[in-house]
Design an enzyme around this catalytic site. Structure first.
Site, PDB file in Angstrom:
ATOM      1  N   LYS A  37       0.914  -1.092  -0.142  1.00 25.59           N
ATOM      2  CA  LYS A  37      -0.134   0.113  -0.015  1.00 25.59           C
ATOM      3  C   LYS A  37       1.137   0.969  -0.066  1.00 25.59           C
ATOM      4  O   LYS A  37       1.911   1.389   0.838  1.00 25.59           O
ATOM      5  CB  LYS A  37      -0.879  -0.155   1.528  1.00 25.59           C
ATOM      6  CG  LYS A  37      -1.594   1.018   1.521  1.00 25.59           C
ATOM      7  CD  LYS A  37      -1.480   1.816   2.932  1.00 25.59           C
ATOM      8  CE  LYS A  37      -0.109   2.127   3.228  1.00 25.59           C
ATOM      9  NZ  LYS A  37      -0.171   2.544   4.517  1.00 25.59           N
TER      10      LYS A  37
ATOM     11  N   ASP B 233      -5.198   0.096   8.511  1.00 32.45           N
ATOM     12  CA  ASP B 233      -4.861  -0.082   6.947  1.00 32.45           C
ATOM     13  C   ASP B 233      -5.518  -1.393   6.346  1.00 32.45           C
ATOM     14  O   ASP B 233      -5.351  -1.599   5.271  1.00 32.45           O
ATOM     15  CB  ASP B 233      -3.253  -0.100   6.745  1.00 32.45           C
ATOM     16  CG  ASP B 233      -2.795   1.305   6.886  1.00 32.45           C
ATOM     17  OD1 ASP B 233      -3.485   2.407   6.763  1.00 32.45           O
ATOM     18  OD2 ASP B 233      -1.564   1.398   6.851  1.00 32.45           O
TER      19      ASP B 233
END
EC number: 2.7.1.148
Length: 303
Positions: free
Chosen positions: A21, A148
């Site tokens: 990410k 996340d």
């Protein structure tokens, strides 16, 4: 339990990739009364991955292999096992089994390596148990595993707000990029502590909220996106540099390559640079590798 060693994949196993990410922008809106921070972030995903497989069974465990297997930590702290246990608390008679992790992404690096692995575990368990990815029980397990993890479950470009629970898809084009990590772990809590917000304190004004931005439509040229992203920032970059000054060196070296945009991802220490074409990205990566062979460097695409 985490065992380190070889991770031989069998044909009956299910498999998922866990993409890194990358926070293209990251604003810290403020710190809530409960101590959590509200964030606004444009998130993309890279083509560098960990790989996770699941041999369905009754006993939950994790075998870690790959070049970074020793960095997976203790079982009590591992997000793959945490995510599986949280889902098991919400789904009766959940089929779990043995996870095999081929670990390549650096940890404590600002690219959601552990979160991406946990998200891959939830996708595997969803497949093994016939659960939809949008099932509220899975979404709650993702949220409780880590901020996340919900965005990593989707693993697609989006605007992420709140504490990571609100996602707005974006039609981001594939962008040539280089990721660099100086192989120095950075604890997220240390960076937020260096930011120094008190509970209930706002960091940006109401007019700055990212939801008000009209992003380019799907299919828009990369230049349109870069113009928008260049107006953004990563609010954690200055405090992260105070915690680990080498981040400043990474950014300086990326900016010296002539990149279109360079910034830190997440709470660091990984930084990214976006280029106009793949050749420029590869050349920049090679230059940095030769100059700093101890650093982790990846040339690829963000999307």
């Amino acid at each position: 339990m985490i065992v380190t060693g070889a991770t031989n994949v069998k044909s009956t196993e299910l498999s998922e990739t866990a993409r890194a990410k990358v926070n293209l922008t990251l604003r810290v809106v403020g710190r809530r009364a409960d101590g959590f921070h509200d964030l606004e972030s444009v998130v993309a995903f890279a083509d560098c991955v960990d790989r996770l497989t699941l041999m369905p069974g009754t006993d939950l465990s994790l075998v870690a292999g790959g070049p970074r297997a020793q960095e997976c930590g203790q079982a009590a702290d591992n997000l793959v096992l945490k995510a599986a246990r949280l889902l098991g608390e919400r789904v009766a008679n959940l089929t779990t089994g043995v996870f095999a992790l081929d670990k390549h992404l650096p940890v404590a690096a600002g690219i959601g390596g552990g979160s991406a692995d946990a998200a891959a575990a939830l996708r595997l368990l969803a497949r093994a148990n016939g659960i939809a990815i949008g099932d509220p029980r899975l979404i709650e397990a993702a949220r409780l595993t880590g901020a996340d993890v919900p965005v990593c479950v989707c693993s697609e470009a989006c605007v992420m707000t709140g504490v990571g629970e609100t996602l707005q898809p974006l039609g981001l084009p594939a962008m040539p990029a280089v990721l660099v990590n100086p192989r120095v772990p950075v604890a997220t809590k240390d960076v937020f502590a260096a930011l120094g917000l008190r509970k209930g304190e706002l960091h940006v004004g109401v007019s700055d909220v990212i939801e008000a931005i009209v992003w380019p439509k799907t299919g828009a040229p990369m230049n349109d996106w870069l113009a928008m992203l260049a107006d953004g920032t990563n609010d954690l970059e200055p405090p992260a540099i105070r915690v680990q000054p080498v981040i400043g060196e990474v950014l300086a070296r990326l900016r010296a390559t002539g990149a279109r945009l360079s910034r830190m991802s997440g709470s660091g220490a990984t930084c990214f640079a976006i280029f106009g074409n793949e050749a420029d990205a590869r050349n920049a990566a090679q230059t940095i590798r030769l100059d700093r062979p101890q650093w982790w460097v990846h040339a690829g695409t963000l999307s």
